[in-house]
Structures are given as structure tokens and as C-alpha cells.
Design an enzyme around this catalytic site. Structure first.
Site, PDB file in Angstrom:
ATOM      1  N   SER A   1     -99.597 -48.599  53.782  1.00 43.81           N
ATOM      2  CA  SER A   1     -98.619 -49.566  53.849  1.00 43.81           C
ATOM      3  C   SER A   1     -99.164 -50.769  52.808  1.00 43.81           C
ATOM      4  O   SER A   1    -100.231 -50.942  52.674  1.00 43.81           O
ATOM      5  CB  SER A   1     -98.509 -50.115  55.059  1.00 43.81           C
ATOM      6  OG  SER A   1     -97.845 -49.135  55.884  1.00 43.81           O
TER       7      SER A   1
HETATM    8  N1  SAH Z   1    -100.501 -46.453  59.055  1.00 42.39           N
HETATM    9  C1  SAH Z   1    -100.382 -45.890  57.783  1.00 42.39           C
HETATM   10  C2  SAH Z   1     -99.232 -45.842  57.201  1.00 42.39           C
HETATM   11  C3  SAH Z   1     -98.953 -44.586  56.808  1.00 42.39           C
HETATM   12  S1  SAH Z   1     -97.357 -44.168  56.050  1.00 42.39           S
HETATM   13  C4  SAH Z   1    -101.639 -46.628  56.927  1.00 42.39           C
HETATM   14  O1  SAH Z   1    -102.163 -47.453  57.429  1.00 42.39           O
HETATM   15  O2  SAH Z   1    -102.054 -46.102  55.784  1.00 42.39           O
HETATM   16  C5  SAH Z   1     -96.381 -43.385  57.481  1.00 42.39           C
HETATM   17  C6  SAH Z   1     -97.146 -42.178  58.046  1.00 42.39           C
HETATM   18  O3  SAH Z   1     -96.438 -41.821  59.034  1.00 42.39           O
HETATM   19  C7  SAH Z   1     -97.334 -41.202  57.154  1.00 42.39           C
HETATM   20  O4  SAH Z   1     -98.472 -40.537  56.845  1.00 42.39           O
HETATM   21  C8  SAH Z   1     -96.390 -39.844  57.827  1.00 42.39           C
HETATM   22  O5  SAH Z   1     -96.769 -38.658  57.486  1.00 42.39           O
HETATM   23  C9  SAH Z   1     -96.466 -40.365  59.331  1.00 42.39           C
HETATM   24  N2  SAH Z   1     -95.105 -39.828  60.014  1.00 42.39           N
HETATM   25  C10 SAH Z   1     -94.243 -39.765  59.815  1.00 42.39           C
HETATM   26  N3  SAH Z   1     -93.171 -39.247  60.840  1.00 42.39           N
HETATM   27  C11 SAH Z   1     -94.163 -39.174  61.881  1.00 42.39           C
HETATM   28  C12 SAH Z   1     -94.012 -38.660  63.358  1.00 42.39           C
HETATM   29  N4  SAH Z   1     -93.158 -38.227  63.796  1.00 42.39           N
HETATM   30  N5  SAH Z   1     -95.399 -38.539  63.998  1.00 42.39           N
HETATM   31  C13 SAH Z   1     -96.570 -38.729  63.315  1.00 42.39           C
HETATM   32  N6  SAH Z   1     -96.860 -39.322  62.255  1.00 42.39           N
HETATM   33  C14 SAH Z   1     -95.605 -39.426  61.396  1.00 42.39           C
END
Ligand code: SAH
Length: 216
Positions: free
Chosen positions: A64
Site C-alpha cells: 500500500s
Molecule cells: N497490507 C499489505 C498490502 C497488501 S495488498 C502491505 O502492507 O503490503 C492486499 C493483500 O490482500 C494482497 O496481498 C492480497 O493477496 C490479499 N488478499 C486479498 N483478498 C484476501 C483474502 N480474502 N484473504 C486474505 N488476503 C487477501
């Protein structure tokens, strides 16, 4: 992994920018200033780590944008020792920020490769108090509920009921809701049956998906 004076300088500038953009929570800014964001990107992309931009981390996912991390973390209002559930581990950066704020972090990722990578990085950084799970986050983590705080870092079409159920009374859920653009919602559990829901600023997140994604 190395955190040079140059990295530290760039990080200071980024914190200055977040302040200009309206982030005023000193604890959150301090945590973000202390954590090297470049550790969470591949070495080749280190240069980009201190831009206020999201960045690809592989598997169609992104770390993010720093402003978004700051915005969500301020809304979450984490207190020391809070039990915090994060859905969407991704790079592990947001989980690390929560741990630096003193939270006991439970973070869930649905993509196996990202789960393994973040888990080993977070272990290497010795931030303590972060547990990683390979699960479909839409179901939460019922065996560890209730949580004082829940943060979702992928864009949901609707708020998954299990996350509301797993929120402690007085607890806060921060979740981007909408398609294709999301509004950030802060949902506070007032009692067993009552929730207060505030719709705040607009963001664009990668989608919240159902089920697990395994590596072939
Ligand atoms: N918090 C992260 C941002 C990652 S982007 C950081 O600091 O880097 C969002 C993430 O959510 C992705 O890795 C995606 O694979 C995950 N995601 C999407 N749907 C999900 C679900 N149902 N359960 C768990 N993770 C999920």
C-alpha cells in the site's frame, strides 16, 4: 539488509510529506519513520521505497501507498497490547507498523508465495508479536477472536459478516468498501448488536478475493 543514512534521509522526507498531507498522529509517524520500507520491496526497486506510491510486490499485489498505511493506521487507533487482526499481509509492511505500535498482530494472506515471503521477512526483522496465517481472510480467524482492532488492506465489495462477529465490543474495524473505488469505513462495535459505521475518504485497493491461491 542495510539501512543507510540515505535511506533514513529519504524516510524523513516521506514523513514530512505525510504531515503535509494531514497525518498528525505522532506515534504512527514515528513508527513509519523507524521502519525501513525498502526492506519490503525487492532490492531492484529500492529507489521507489520512499515515494508516496503503492508498488508492485509480485503476484498482482501491491504494498500500500505510505499515505494509505498512515491513514488506515490512524483510524485504527491502536493501543499497546491490542489484539489486532490484519487481512491482506502482502509485503508485511502494515503488519510491521502495527507491531511497532505495540499490538499483538495476527495477519492473514490468501496467496501462498506472499505468505511465505512476508513471514520469513517479519521473522528476520525480529519485530516479535506477529503471527502469519495462510487463509481466506473473509472468514477472519475465529479461534483467536475477539479482536480489539481489525484492518482490511484489500478492497471489499461488502463487509464480511465474520469480521463484524469477531470484533470485540468497543473494537474498531477499518475496511475499504466499494467497487471499483472504495470508501474507507470505520466501524465501531457499540454493543453485541449495534455498530456505528462512518464512511470516509476514497481509495483504490487491489481486490479482496475469496478462497486461497496456491503456487503451482
Ligand atoms: N497490507 C499489505 C498490502 C497488501 S495488498 C502491505 O502492507 O503490503 C492486499 C493483500 O490482500 C494482497 O496481498 C492480497 O493477496 C490479499 N488478499 C486479498 N483478498 C484476501 C483474502 N480474502 N484473504 C486474505 N488476503 C487477501
Amino acid at each position: 539488509m542495510e539501512d543507510t543514512y540515505r535511506h533514513k534521509g529519504l524516510r524523513k522526507q516521506l514523513i514530512g510529506l505525510l504531515r503535509q498531507k494531514g497525518i498528525a498522529d505522532e506515534k504512527v509517524l514515528e513508527a513509519m519513520e523507524s521502519l525501513p520500507r525498502h526492506y519490503f520491496l525487492d532490492k531492484a526497486f529500492e529507489e521507489w521505497a520512499y515515494e508516496d506510491k503503492p508498488f508492485p510486490i509480485g503476484h498482482e499485489q501491491t504494498i500500500s501507498q505510505p499515505y494509505t498505511v498512515a491513514y488506515q493506521t490512524v483510524l485504527l487507533d491502536v493501543r499497546k497490547r491490542d489484539k489486532v487482526l490484519e487481512i491482506g499481509t502482502g509485503s508485511g509492511y502494515q503488519a510491521a507498523i502495527l507491531a511497532l505500535l505495540g499490538a499483538r498482530v495476527y495477519t492473514v494472506e490468501r496467496q501462498e508465495a506472499l505468505y511465505h515471503k512476508a513471514k520469513s521477512l517479519l521473522r528476520e526483522l525480529k519485530l516479535g508479536n506477529i503471527r502469519c496465517y495462510l487463509r481466506d481472510g473473509s472468514k477472519g480467524l475465529p479461534e483467536f477472536a475477539p479482536f480489539d482492532r481489525i484492518i482490511v488492506t484489500a478492497g471489499a465489495v461488502e463487509v464480511p459478516a465474520p469480521l463484524l462477529e469477531q470484533l470485540a465490543i468497543g473494537g474498531i474495524l477499518v475496511i475499504p468498501v466499494g467497487d471499483p473505488v472504495q470508501r474507507m469505513h470505520r466501524i465501531t462495535r457499540i454493543s453485541e448488536t449495534e455498530f456505528q459505521d462512518e464512511a470516509l475518504a476514497a481509495f483504490r485497493f487491489v481486490p479482496f478475493l475469496k478462497g486461497l491461491e496456491k503456487e503451482e
